[in-house]
Scaffold this active site. Sequence first.
Site, PDB file in Angstrom:
ATOM      1  CG  ASP A  83      18.627 -21.043  73.527  1.00  0.00           C
ATOM      2  OD1 ASP A  83      17.410 -20.416  73.191  1.00  0.00           O
ATOM      3  OD2 ASP A  83      18.591 -22.079  74.433  1.00  0.00           O
ATOM      4  CG  ASP A 285      13.583 -21.400  72.159  1.00  0.00           C
ATOM      5  OD1 ASP A 285      14.322 -20.973  71.878  1.00  0.00           O
ATOM      6  OD2 ASP A 285      13.067 -22.302  72.311  1.00  0.00           O
TER       7      ASP A 285
END
Length: 407
Positions: A83, A285
């Site tokens: 992440d 992201d």
Amino acid sequence: MSFSLLFLFLFLLLITSTSSTPRSYADLLLARSIHDKPHISSLASAPRSFVPIAPGRQLLQIPNYVIRAQIGTPPQSFLLAIDTSNDAAWIPCTSCVGCPSSNPSFSPSHSTTFRAIPCGSSQCSQVPNPACPTGQTSCAFNMSYGGSSFQAGLVQDSLTLASDVVTSYTFGCLQQVTGSSVPPQGLLGLGRGPLSFLSQTKNLYGSVFSYCLPSFRSVNFTGTLRLGPKGQPQKIKTTPLLTNPRRPSLYYVNMVGIRVGKKVLPIPASSFAFDPNTGGGTIIDAGTMFTMLVVPAYTAVRDEFRRRVKVPVAPPLGGFDTCYNTTITAPTITFMFDGGITVTLPEENSMIRSSFGSITCLAMAAQPATGVNSVLNVIANMQQQNHRVLFDIPNSRVGFAREPCTA
């Protein structure tokens, strides 16, 4: 922090064709819509590692992409979610309350290189919400992820990726988890903060990495996380990497427009404006599955998309409001970035299809009209799949190149 609060588990039920008790597509959507070294001259000799990546949906039933990693001495194996909007790493530890018992947990007592981080250490001041429980001398912290929250002890041990061993890696040893959106075998934070993987391995990899994410429907480790400047694409097109002091861990870029088909949409410049005061702008992201655009930008994309398709839309499903129950030809969507860089999405990156029936939806949505993320455009992992995305911190750039990595 993941930005897919609305969509965190949405995808699982769009594509669970192996389910033994299939329900209607709408029911499935609604049930899961529960919702962020040194100098350049010395880097030529830096090592490189290629770490295989796979989608987590088949392996762990999560929307994140995962890598194989080993913790401790002797090593204990895990599938860690990656992440880029998080810094901290965390692993479920033995005796964790609320961690899934069906997944492996890390046993500190079985590692000869394990140690707890004491209160008052520099690392303790770098985690979110640090705490030193009464009667204890070791540091702990708590944070939220998606719709869940957890408490963890701050610890160190060796971390092995591919053939590289990172000694004394600082991470959270999960002690208590509330909710179901925390990746069950742990997470590796690839953000830009002081305790991120990028920062802890700066002397090893020079703050450079890239990834290629395979299709989220894949079952194989055919994607790659490339670590270090060696082995990165040399002719990749790049756009400047921006730093926002309000949200310093995130990878901001300057998106300047969106095109549907050949039409550049009349989106106000304010929708893309990089604003250190509000946290506004655009980020790349890997921890969010579906792209989220500020309301004016999404409205313009949706309206032009519908106009070009010329087929009546079906009722909204979950968080998706542009769906069709018949075959369509989807127009291309192109993100335009500073420096003249464009990323055109193939149809598999912009449309999501049901395993049950013939429903197809535009795999994007609007951010909430209010709140901290209302000013933030998030280019998410589904829209990045089968692209090489380069993060080069020393040269302040982000790169994009088409690279099929799905088998």
